[in-house]
Design a protein around this motif. Structure first.
Motif, PDB file in Angstrom:
ATOM      1  N   CYS A   1      55.705 -13.269 -39.422  1.00  0.00           N
ATOM      2  CA  CYS A   1      55.189 -12.209 -40.295  1.00  0.00           C
ATOM      3  C   CYS A   1      54.941 -10.939 -39.479  1.00  0.00           C
ATOM      4  O   CYS A   1      54.467 -10.991 -38.345  1.00  0.00           O
ATOM      5  N   CYS A   2      55.246  -9.809 -40.071  1.00  0.00           N
ATOM      6  CA  CYS A   2      55.112  -8.531 -39.359  1.00  0.00           C
ATOM      7  C   CYS A   2      53.731  -7.916 -39.492  1.00  0.00           C
ATOM      8  O   CYS A   2      53.505  -6.807 -39.018  1.00  0.00           O
ATOM      9  N   LEU A   3      52.779  -8.612 -40.115  1.00  0.00           N
ATOM     10  CA  LEU A   3      51.483  -8.011 -40.400  1.00  0.00           C
ATOM     11  C   LEU A   3      50.426  -8.329 -39.354  1.00  0.00           C
ATOM     12  O   LEU A   3      50.433  -9.397 -38.739  1.00  0.00           O
ATOM     13  N   LEU A   4      49.524  -7.373 -39.196  1.00  0.00           N
ATOM     14  CA  LEU A   4      48.311  -7.553 -38.400  1.00  0.00           C
ATOM     15  C   LEU A   4      47.162  -7.707 -39.387  1.00  0.00           C
ATOM     16  O   LEU A   4      47.004  -6.881 -40.287  1.00  0.00           O
TER      17      LEU A   4
ATOM     18  N   ILE B   1      60.379  -5.958 -41.311  1.00  0.00           N
ATOM     19  CA  ILE B   1      59.279  -5.708 -42.245  1.00  0.00           C
ATOM     20  C   ILE B   1      59.061  -6.904 -43.179  1.00  0.00           C
ATOM     21  O   ILE B   1      58.554  -6.750 -44.288  1.00  0.00           O
ATOM     22  N   TYR B   2      59.404  -8.097 -42.737  1.00  0.00           N
ATOM     23  CA  TYR B   2      59.251  -9.288 -43.571  1.00  0.00           C
ATOM     24  C   TYR B   2      57.868  -9.900 -43.386  1.00  0.00           C
ATOM     25  O   TYR B   2      57.362  -9.994 -42.274  1.00  0.00           O
ATOM     26  N   ILE B   3      57.261 -10.314 -44.522  1.00  0.00           N
ATOM     27  CA  ILE B   3      55.918 -10.889 -44.474  1.00  0.00           C
ATOM     28  C   ILE B   3      55.961 -12.356 -44.892  1.00  0.00           C
ATOM     29  O   ILE B   3      56.892 -12.799 -45.571  1.00  0.00           O
ATOM     30  N   CYS B   4      54.930 -13.090 -44.488  1.00  0.00           N
ATOM     31  CA  CYS B   4      54.860 -14.520 -44.796  1.00  0.00           C
ATOM     32  C   CYS B   4      54.462 -14.726 -46.263  1.00  0.00           C
ATOM     33  O   CYS B   4      53.975 -13.809 -46.933  1.00  0.00           O
ATOM     34  N   ASP B   5      54.662 -15.932 -46.747  1.00  0.00           N
ATOM     35  CA  ASP B   5      54.340 -16.244 -48.135  1.00  0.00           C
ATOM     36  C   ASP B   5      52.837 -16.148 -48.404  1.00  0.00           C
ATOM     37  O   ASP B   5      52.428 -15.774 -49.505  1.00  0.00           O
ATOM     38  N   PHE B   6      52.014 -16.468 -47.411  1.00  0.00           N
ATOM     39  CA  PHE B   6      50.566 -16.379 -47.577  1.00  0.00           C
ATOM     40  C   PHE B   6      50.148 -14.948 -47.904  1.00  0.00           C
ATOM     41  O   PHE B   6      49.434 -14.708 -48.877  1.00  0.00           O
TER      42      PHE B   6
ATOM     43  N   CYS C   1      49.731 -12.018 -37.394  1.00  0.00           N
ATOM     44  CA  CYS C   1      49.898 -13.259 -38.145  1.00  0.00           C
ATOM     45  C   CYS C   1      50.969 -14.104 -37.467  1.00  0.00           C
ATOM     46  O   CYS C   1      51.988 -13.576 -37.011  1.00  0.00           O
ATOM     47  N   ARG C   2      50.776 -15.404 -37.401  1.00  0.00           N
ATOM     48  CA  ARG C   2      51.728 -16.290 -36.732  1.00  0.00           C
ATOM     49  C   ARG C   2      52.550 -17.113 -37.719  1.00  0.00           C
ATOM     50  O   ARG C   2      53.308 -17.991 -37.317  1.00  0.00           O
ATOM     51  N   GLN C   3      52.403 -16.843 -39.010  1.00  0.00           N
ATOM     52  CA  GLN C   3      53.145 -17.578 -40.042  1.00  0.00           C
ATOM     53  C   GLN C   3      54.616 -17.154 -40.019  1.00  0.00           C
ATOM     54  O   GLN C   3      54.927 -16.006 -39.700  1.00  0.00           O
ATOM     55  N   PRO C   4      55.519 -18.050 -40.394  1.00  0.00           N
ATOM     56  CA  PRO C   4      56.931 -17.644 -40.474  1.00  0.00           C
ATOM     57  C   PRO C   4      57.141 -16.640 -41.609  1.00  0.00           C
ATOM     58  O   PRO C   4      56.534 -16.760 -42.666  1.00  0.00           O
TER      59      PRO C   4
END
Length: 170
Positions: A18-21, A60-65, A27-30
């Motif tokens: 995930c590209c988010l902080l 810029i891809y984010i995890c499902d969470f 974030c360490r999620q796929p």
């Protein structure tokens, strides 16, 4: 050289994280297939979520969470004049239906059945949001619905009842 500038950028899409902080921590999620668009960024800012895009991420891809968290914040938004309580919570007696769990074909059938007008090419989340908005507008007359249900249950056997009777008698 393969043209990629970093190891993370060179991986296939499903290996990225995930590209988010969140609160300054990455974030360490796929990462899933949802991207951090301007619209999502606007929702994050409006809801004052402590999320930022990591400038070191080369995607810029984010995890499902995080996708679901942001989506749930968008769905909770109420319009002026709504029946919601002053604090913005939904009626606790009214169950919330998660239309995102339904298959796209079911959402399309709902749209077709009620002849809802939409622009072409809606994605699943947009379709689910539109169906949810419409679903909330359908009036339910509880007394009549329960009376009709009890009448039908007493007087008519359903196909499920006949299968159950066949299994019991065997």
């Amino acid at each position: 050289m393969n043209g990629f500038s970093t190891e993370e950028e060179g991986r296939s899409g499903h290996d990225q994280i995930c590209c988010l902080l969140e609160d300054g921590e990455r974030c360490r999620q796929p990462a899933g297939n949802a991207s951090y668009s301007k619209r999502i960024e606007k929702t994050v800012q409006q809801r004052r979520l402590k999320l930022n895009i990591d400038q070191n991420a080369h995607h810029i891809y984010i995890c499902d969470f995080h996708k679901n968290m942001i989506h749930n914040m968008r769905v909770r938004r109420k319009r002026k004049g709504s029946d919601a309580d002053a604090d913005g919570d939904d009626d606790p007696d009214q169950p919330e239906v998660d239309f995102l769990q339904m298959p796209v074909n079911t959402l399309r059938r709902y749209k077709r059945h009620y002849k809802l007008q939409t622009r072409p090419g809606l994605n699943k989340s947009q379709l689910a949001e539109m169906v949810a908005r419409h679903f909330k507008t359908i009036p339910v007359y509880e007394k009549e619905a329960l009376t009709f249900f009890i009448y039908m249950a007493k007087n008519y056997k359903s196909r499920f009842d006949s299968k159950h009777l066949e299994m019991v008698s065997s």
